[in-house]
Scaffold this active site. Structure first.
Site, mmCIF file in Angstrom:
data_model
loop_
_atom_site.group_PDB
_atom_site.id
_atom_site.type_symbol
_atom_site.label_atom_id
_atom_site.label_comp_id
_atom_site.label_asym_id
_atom_site.label_seq_id
_atom_site.Cartn_x
_atom_site.Cartn_y
_atom_site.Cartn_z
ATOM 1 N N ASP A 24 5.750 -10.207 15.252
ATOM 2 C CA ASP A 24 5.505 -9.381 14.060
ATOM 3 C C ASP A 24 4.010 -9.135 13.940
ATOM 4 O O ASP A 24 3.195 -9.841 14.540
ATOM 5 C CB ASP A 24 6.012 -10.084 12.793
ATOM 6 C CG ASP A 24 5.804 -9.243 11.540
ATOM 7 O OD1 ASP A 24 6.144 -8.044 11.564
ATOM 8 O OD2 ASP A 24 5.275 -9.762 10.541
ATOM 9 N N SER A 25 3.656 -8.127 13.146
ATOM 10 C CA SER A 25 2.239 -7.848 12.908
ATOM 11 C C SER A 25 1.569 -9.024 12.195
ATOM 12 O O SER A 25 0.361 -9.186 12.285
ATOM 13 C CB SER A 25 2.100 -6.600 12.039
ATOM 14 O OG SER A 25 2.749 -6.803 10.800
ATOM 15 N N CYS A 39 9.820 -6.852 13.338
ATOM 16 C CA CYS A 39 8.930 -5.958 12.588
ATOM 17 C C CYS A 39 9.556 -4.561 12.632
ATOM 18 O O CYS A 39 9.815 -4.029 13.724
ATOM 19 C CB CYS A 39 7.570 -5.952 13.263
ATOM 20 S SG CYS A 39 6.391 -4.792 12.555
ATOM 21 N N GLU A 80 0.245 -10.483 3.125
ATOM 22 C CA GLU A 80 -0.715 -11.051 4.099
ATOM 23 C C GLU A 80 -1.812 -11.841 3.376
ATOM 24 O O GLU A 80 -2.376 -12.769 3.925
ATOM 25 C CB GLU A 80 -1.339 -9.937 4.950
ATOM 26 C CG GLU A 80 -0.417 -9.376 6.026
ATOM 27 C CD GLU A 80 -0.081 -10.373 7.142
ATOM 28 O OE1 GLU A 80 -1.002 -10.944 7.740
ATOM 29 O OE2 GLU A 80 1.120 -10.565 7.410
ATOM 30 N N CYS A 131 11.379 -3.926 5.812
ATOM 31 C CA CYS A 131 10.130 -4.493 6.338
ATOM 32 C C CYS A 131 10.304 -5.997 6.228
ATOM 33 O O CYS A 131 10.715 -6.506 5.167
ATOM 34 C CB CYS A 131 8.934 -4.036 5.503
ATOM 35 S SG CYS A 131 7.403 -4.899 5.943
ATOM 36 N N HIS A 182 8.311 -8.321 5.928
ATOM 37 C CA HIS A 182 7.462 -9.002 4.941
ATOM 38 C C HIS A 182 8.113 -9.038 3.553
ATOM 39 O O HIS A 182 7.788 -9.897 2.742
ATOM 40 C CB HIS A 182 6.122 -8.268 4.778
ATOM 41 C CG HIS A 182 5.110 -8.557 5.851
ATOM 42 N ND1 HIS A 182 5.268 -8.143 7.146
ATOM 43 C CD2 HIS A 182 3.910 -9.201 5.797
ATOM 44 C CE1 HIS A 182 4.198 -8.511 7.850
ATOM 45 N NE2 HIS A 182 3.368 -9.157 7.060
HETATM 46 N N1 DGL Z 1 6.750 -6.829 9.014
HETATM 47 C C1 DGL Z 1 6.369 -5.506 9.369
HETATM 48 C C2 DGL Z 1 7.574 -4.583 9.220
HETATM 49 O O1 DGL Z 1 8.706 -5.069 9.225
HETATM 50 C C3 DGL Z 1 5.137 -5.165 8.606
HETATM 51 C C4 DGL Z 1 4.435 -4.005 9.061
HETATM 52 C C5 DGL Z 1 2.971 -3.959 8.766
HETATM 53 O O2 DGL Z 1 2.231 -4.735 9.378
HETATM 54 O O3 DGL Z 1 2.578 -3.105 7.986
HETATM 55 O O4 DGL Z 1 7.465 -3.370 9.131
#
Ligand code: DGL
Length: 278
Positions: A12-13, A75, A162, A196, A198
């Protein structure tokens, strides 16, 4: 890394993929996993297709080098912007026996059982929303059940997570605004995909503003059950995945900050290592 380990890679990011990993650890405790969070370059949501693809390919390549034969893009942004390219154009050259899977299709398949009237809402990053992946996939795999899809981009939500601002008044402001926008665009929505990884971390705040009669679909459980199905359907891949119950965490940012936040999100303490992606 122990050469006998062939973990499943989870990318993931940043922290969001932990909401998926948590369910994998619950459902598949005997498997080995590597988690890779590109926290130094998060969020991905507002980045271009080219950049998300480039970063995601770097991460996948790194996870392959670390012994993974199977990588899950935990992600939505990476799944929306990079998955197809990697599957169709890169894997045949890198190693046709390795696999990369995403998180959008499992959510799309699950929403068929969730919605009663076919009015589905999507919360996602700007990148995921602009890619139109959800409406396109819902059209293809929604089983004819989904009659209307309405998307709302929530560009501030990932930075809030984050930065571990998951319950501040500022967070409530942005979440309530996006919820109002979505429900004003289609007042008949009866189910919403948290598109998402997150966003489940913001669930208590989201729930505050989304009426109880509207169902919220988190991806963790559905992605985990789809992974189990995948491993059952592909015994050749299952045999490659080593099973010693280990988990390793890598971040591209400071490990102390990552460990502190990941511990809060996962509910148990972890150790991590720093990694460079290029
Ligand atoms: N967890 C990522 C997603 O599902 C986050 C993306 C991001 O870094 O903006 O889209």
């Amino acid at each position: 890394m122990d050469s006998k380990l062939q973990p499943i890679g989870v990318f993931d990011s940043g922290y969001g993929g932990l909401t998926i990993l948590k369910e994998f650890l619950n459902d598949l405790p005997e498997y080995d996993f590597i988690y890779l969070g590109d926290n130094a370059r998060a969020p991905y949501g507002s980045r271009s297709f080219e950049v998300v693809y480039e970063y995601t390919l770097q991460a996948v390549t790194k996870l392959f080098e670390m012994g993974c034969s199977l990588v899950i893009l935990a992600c939505n942004t990476a799944s929306a912007k990079a998955l197809r390219n990697i599957q169709q154009n890169d894997l045949p050259h890198i190693d046709p026996d390795r696999r990369v899977l995403g998180v959008i299709r499992p959510a799309v398949e699950a929403i068929r059982d969730f919605t009663r009237n076919g009015h589905v809402g999507i919360f996602g990053t700007t990148g995921t929303v602009l890619s139109n992946s959800y409406p396109i996939e819902l059209e293809k795999w929604g089983g004819g059940v989904v009659v209307r899809t309405t998307q709302e981009a929530c560009p501030i939500w990932v930075p809030l997570v984050e930065n571990n601002e998951i319950s501040s008044p500022g967070t409530e402001y942005f979440v309530s605004k996006n919820v109002q926008n979505l429900l004003a665009a289609d007042p008949e929505i009866d189910s919403i995909i948290l598109g998402c990884t997150h966003y489940p971390l913001l669930l208590p705040v989201i729930r505050k503003f989304v009426p109880e009669n509207i169902k919220l679909l988190e991806q963790g459980k559905v992605v985990s059950s789809k992974l189990i199905e995948y491993l059952n359907r592909h015994p050749e891949m299952d045999q490659k995945c080593s099973k010693h119950g280990t988990v390793r965490y890598y971040t591209t940012e400071n490990i102390d900050v990552f460990e502190k936040n990941a511990t809060t999100f996962l509910g148990h303490s972890i150790k991590s290592e720093k990694i460079l992606l290029k």
